[in-house]
Design a protein around this motif. Structure first.
Motif, PDB file in Angstrom:
ATOM      1  N   SER A 293       0.825  -1.205   0.000  1.00  0.00           N
ATOM      2  CA  SER A 293       0.000   0.000   0.000  1.00  0.00           C
ATOM      3  C   SER A 293       0.863   1.259   0.000  1.00  0.00           C
ATOM      4  O   SER A 293       1.882   1.332   0.684  1.00  0.00           O
ATOM      5  CB  SER A 293      -0.914   0.004   1.226  1.00  0.00           C
ATOM      6  OG  SER A 293      -1.649   1.214   1.285  1.00  0.00           O
ATOM      7  N   THR A 294       0.417   2.243  -0.786  1.00  0.00           N
ATOM      8  CA  THR A 294       1.105   3.544  -0.825  1.00  0.00           C
ATOM      9  C   THR A 294       0.291   4.619  -0.117  1.00  0.00           C
ATOM     10  O   THR A 294       0.642   5.798  -0.172  1.00  0.00           O
ATOM     11  CB  THR A 294       1.352   3.978  -2.285  1.00  0.00           C
ATOM     12  OG1 THR A 294       0.083   4.055  -2.972  1.00  0.00           O
ATOM     13  CG2 THR A 294       2.251   2.995  -2.999  1.00  0.00           C
ATOM     14  N   GLN A 299      -0.400  10.010   2.676  1.00  0.00           N
ATOM     15  CA  GLN A 299      -0.815  10.673   3.906  1.00  0.00           C
ATOM     16  C   GLN A 299       0.322  11.475   4.519  1.00  0.00           C
ATOM     17  O   GLN A 299       0.116  12.609   4.980  1.00  0.00           O
ATOM     18  CB  GLN A 299      -1.334   9.641   4.905  1.00  0.00           C
ATOM     19  CG  GLN A 299      -2.662   9.020   4.525  1.00  0.00           C
ATOM     20  CD  GLN A 299      -3.092   7.930   5.501  1.00  0.00           C
ATOM     21  OE1 GLN A 299      -2.281   7.396   6.261  1.00  0.00           O
ATOM     22  NE2 GLN A 299      -4.367   7.587   5.473  1.00  0.00           N
ATOM     23  N   ASP A 300       1.514  10.916   4.510  1.00  0.00           N
ATOM     24  CA  ASP A 300       2.675  11.611   5.068  1.00  0.00           C
ATOM     25  C   ASP A 300       2.983  12.880   4.280  1.00  0.00           C
ATOM     26  O   ASP A 300       3.339  13.916   4.869  1.00  0.00           O
ATOM     27  CB  ASP A 300       3.896  10.682   5.068  1.00  0.00           C
ATOM     28  CG  ASP A 300       3.773   9.559   6.081  1.00  0.00           C
ATOM     29  OD1 ASP A 300       2.926   9.666   6.984  1.00  0.00           O
ATOM     30  OD2 ASP A 300       4.508   8.558   5.939  1.00  0.00           O
ATOM     31  N   ILE A 302       0.858  14.696   2.482  1.00  0.00           N
ATOM     32  CA  ILE A 302      -0.188  15.693   2.754  1.00  0.00           C
ATOM     33  C   ILE A 302       0.048  16.347   4.107  1.00  0.00           C
ATOM     34  O   ILE A 302       0.009  17.583   4.239  1.00  0.00           O
ATOM     35  CB  ILE A 302      -1.578  15.036   2.708  1.00  0.00           C
ATOM     36  CG1 ILE A 302      -1.894  14.554   1.292  1.00  0.00           C
ATOM     37  CG2 ILE A 302      -2.649  16.012   3.182  1.00  0.00           C
ATOM     38  CD1 ILE A 302      -3.143  13.692   1.204  1.00  0.00           C
ATOM     39  N   LEU A 303       0.306  15.526   5.113  1.00  0.00           N
ATOM     40  CA  LEU A 303       0.475  16.045   6.472  1.00  0.00           C
ATOM     41  C   LEU A 303       1.708  16.930   6.589  1.00  0.00           C
ATOM     42  O   LEU A 303       1.657  18.015   7.186  1.00  0.00           O
ATOM     43  CB  LEU A 303       0.565  14.881   7.462  1.00  0.00           C
ATOM     44  CG  LEU A 303       0.701  15.261   8.938  1.00  0.00           C
ATOM     45  CD1 LEU A 303      -0.500  16.089   9.393  1.00  0.00           C
ATOM     46  CD2 LEU A 303       0.857  14.012   9.802  1.00  0.00           C
ATOM     47  N   SER A 304       2.816  16.490   6.014  1.00  0.00           N
ATOM     48  CA  SER A 304       4.054  17.282   6.109  1.00  0.00           C
ATOM     49  C   SER A 304       3.912  18.616   5.393  1.00  0.00           C
ATOM     50  O   SER A 304       4.386  19.653   5.883  1.00  0.00           O
ATOM     51  CB  SER A 304       5.236  16.485   5.539  1.00  0.00           C
ATOM     52  OG  SER A 304       5.045  16.209   4.162  1.00  0.00           O
ATOM     53  N   SER A 305       3.247  18.619   4.228  1.00  0.00           N
ATOM     54  CA  SER A 305       3.035  19.865   3.484  1.00  0.00           C
ATOM     55  C   SER A 305       2.104  20.792   4.243  1.00  0.00           C
ATOM     56  O   SER A 305       2.318  22.010   4.284  1.00  0.00           O
ATOM     57  CB  SER A 305       2.454  19.554   2.099  1.00  0.00           C
ATOM     58  OG  SER A 305       3.335  18.750   1.346  1.00  0.00           O
ATOM     59  N   LEU A 306       1.069  20.207   4.856  1.00  0.00           N
ATOM     60  CA  LEU A 306       0.114  21.016   5.626  1.00  0.00           C
ATOM     61  C   LEU A 306       0.802  21.667   6.823  1.00  0.00           C
ATOM     62  O   LEU A 306       0.647  22.878   7.068  1.00  0.00           O
ATOM     63  CB  LEU A 306      -1.042  20.124   6.085  1.00  0.00           C
ATOM     64  CG  LEU A 306      -2.205  20.809   6.815  1.00  0.00           C
ATOM     65  CD1 LEU A 306      -2.840  21.859   5.926  1.00  0.00           C
ATOM     66  CD2 LEU A 306      -3.236  19.780   7.255  1.00  0.00           C
ATOM     67  N   SER A 332       1.341  18.538  -3.802  1.00  0.00           N
ATOM     68  CA  SER A 332       1.435  17.891  -2.489  1.00  0.00           C
ATOM     69  C   SER A 332       0.189  17.054  -2.217  1.00  0.00           C
ATOM     70  O   SER A 332      -0.216  16.892  -1.073  1.00  0.00           O
ATOM     71  CB  SER A 332       1.635  18.929  -1.389  1.00  0.00           C
ATOM     72  OG  SER A 332       0.531  19.808  -1.312  1.00  0.00           O
ATOM     73  N   GLU A 333      -0.438  16.565  -3.277  1.00  0.00           N
ATOM     74  CA  GLU A 333      -1.530  15.580  -3.241  1.00  0.00           C
ATOM     75  C   GLU A 333      -2.928  16.180  -3.158  1.00  0.00           C
ATOM     76  O   GLU A 333      -3.831  15.753  -3.844  1.00  0.00           O
ATOM     77  CB  GLU A 333      -1.351  14.581  -2.091  1.00  0.00           C
ATOM     78  CG  GLU A 333      -0.047  13.799  -2.131  1.00  0.00           C
ATOM     79  CD  GLU A 333      -0.041  12.735  -3.209  1.00  0.00           C
ATOM     80  OE1 GLU A 333      -1.106  12.351  -3.697  1.00  0.00           O
ATOM     81  OE2 GLU A 333       1.055  12.270  -3.562  1.00  0.00           O
ATOM     82  N   GLN A 334      -3.162  17.160  -2.280  1.00  0.00           N
ATOM     83  CA  GLN A 334      -4.517  17.653  -2.052  1.00  0.00           C
ATOM     84  C   GLN A 334      -4.563  19.178  -2.064  1.00  0.00           C
ATOM     85  O   GLN A 334      -3.560  19.849  -1.834  1.00  0.00           O
ATOM     86  CB  GLN A 334      -5.052  17.141  -0.708  1.00  0.00           C
ATOM     87  CG  GLN A 334      -5.384  15.659  -0.684  1.00  0.00           C
ATOM     88  CD  GLN A 334      -6.607  15.323  -1.527  1.00  0.00           C
ATOM     89  OE1 GLN A 334      -7.569  16.083  -1.586  1.00  0.00           O
ATOM     90  NE2 GLN A 334      -6.574  14.179  -2.188  1.00  0.00           N
TER      91      GLN A 334
END
Length: 427
Positions: A293-294, A299-300, A302-306, A332-334
């Protein structure tokens, strides 16, 4: 080229809009062909700018030269987003002001499509028809790539300029389609499915089954779950269009059918030969292992960028989310993490305000048969509205948002969405 664009924008605004979307969606294929023919040429650097130039020229032509002013005010959330994008362009932090300006210019040109449809300066039918035609061509091209393999120009680009996310496995490359990336082509497919499902539900014309099939199959084979899963969801949400309680119907439909889909996905997975479709079915069926799974990686990111964005009041500039800008990291994904990265706290506030405004317009858009296709376009791309690298998808997304949010303005309600005619008392 500049002269042609200016004349087109002034004399034939609708044609100019269609040209911008067509060149934008086909941006990736055009650049790959140009790079294959002449690797040292500058065509690959010029092509991404063409749709942006057309859209800006079109905007100036309609609002300044023709003086098509409108009493309705754009939503505050839209204004906030524009402010953040502009500030992030002149922000000297991050990868530098030049790269930030480049990224913001490309992004703001696509966002301007919101005003063109919000104020009905471009017929709403042009958005649907353009997406139906160009999107179907993109989906068919992806399917051909899945069946016959990559064309010489696509293979050349993958070998020399490709990125790791292109690969589904050893020597297994995702279908690239016409877009600048495999992800953008998958986004176009999801949008095609969304608009076709809505039109099928409204018109009952079985011809819309063709683009639905093309778009869904191409989205699945791409293995891009960010868009394959929403494409499946909008098919189910199609039952809610025009209902008295659309939100309730949509939620009940999803709740009833999702368990069935999970079971079917598990049964189909062993028989599927496509690596991309198998990847999607693996996630849907819940059989994906933690080792393969990726999800955690995404998730990492998204969270780090946020968190990085929230540590700054004005962010680190828009060049951070653009691969065109030197030193850019890419998306950064989202949307939330992208806006946090480029605009800091203000960026997060702007994005949340836009999502809240959009959510408030959903019930009305579900009930309005003319607006449902645009609602489904935005549904199919939720979370991906602020991607600098989507040269064709971004204008389509924001044009659709313009239609959906126009329902919330008093003056716009007095007009028929597609034609601009005043509605009679019987309507």
């Amino acid at each position: 080229m500049t002269a042609i664009v200016i004349v087109m924008g002034v004399k034939k605004p609708e044609v100019a809009f269609v040209a911008a979307i067509t060149v934008g969606v086909g941006n990736g294929a055009l650049r790959r062909i140009a790079g294959w023919i002449d690797p040292s040429g500058i065509a690959t650097q010029i092509v991404p700018i063409i749709p942006a130039v057309i859209l800006v020229t079109l905007y100036v032509s309609l609002l300044v030269i023709r003086r098509n002013h409108w009493t309705d005010k754009a939503p505050i959330a839209f204004v906030l987003v524009c402010i953040v994008v502009i500030i992030s362009g002149i922000n000297p932090a991050g990868v530098g002001i030049v790269n930030n300006l480049l990224a913001s210019s490309l992004l703001i040109s696509g966002i301007l499509a919101f005003i063109l449809t919000f104020r009905r300066l471009i017929p709403h039918s042009s958005v649907i028809n353009t997406l139906a035609v160009v999107g179907s061509i993109n989906a068919a091209y992806m399917i051909l790539q899945e069946i016959n393999g990559l064309t010489p120009w696509d293979a050349y680009w993958v070998d020399n300029f490709g990125y790791s996310a292109l690969y589904l496995g050893p020597n297994l490359v995702r279908p690239l389609g016409l877009g600048a990336s495999a992800a953008e082509s998958a986004a176009i497919c999801a949008m095609l499915v969304g608009v076709s499902v809505a039109r099928l539900r409204v018109s009952r014309n079985p011809a819309w089954l063709v683009p639905i099939s093309l778009g869904l199959y191409a989205a699945l084979t791409s293995g891009t779950r960010t868009f394959a899963l929403p494409a499946l969801a909008v098919i189910l949400l199609g039952f809610a269009i025009g209902r008295k309680r659309p939100m309730l119907v949509g939620l009940v439909t999803l709740a009833v059918t999702l368990p069935v889909i999970v079971v079917i996905a598990g049964r189909l997975m062993p028989a599927v030969s496509s690596a991309g479709a198998g990847r999607v079915l693996m996630l849907v069926s819940g059989s994906e292992s933690e080792e393969t799974s990726t999800v955690g990686i995404h998730q990492d990111l998204i969270l780090s960028s946020l968190l990085r964005g929230l540590s700054s009041v004005i962010g680190t500039g828009s060049g951070q989310v653009s691969v065109l800008a030197s030193g850019g990291l890419g998306s950064s994904e989202q949307d939330i993490s992208n806006m946090a990265l480029i605009g800091g706290v203000l960026g997060v506030v702007a994005m949340l305000a836009l999502y809240i405004t959009f959510a408030r317009a959903i019930p009305g858009a579900f009930r309005d048969l003319n607006t449902a296709p645009f609602l489904f376009i935005t549904f199919a791309t939720i979370g991906q509205w602020m991607n600098v690298g989507y040269y064709g998808a971004t204008p389509l997304i924001w044009a659709s948002l313009g239609v959906v949010l126009s329902l919330r303005t008093k003056e716009t309600k007095e007009y028929a969405l597609d034609t601009g005619r005043k509605r009679s008392s019987r309507d």
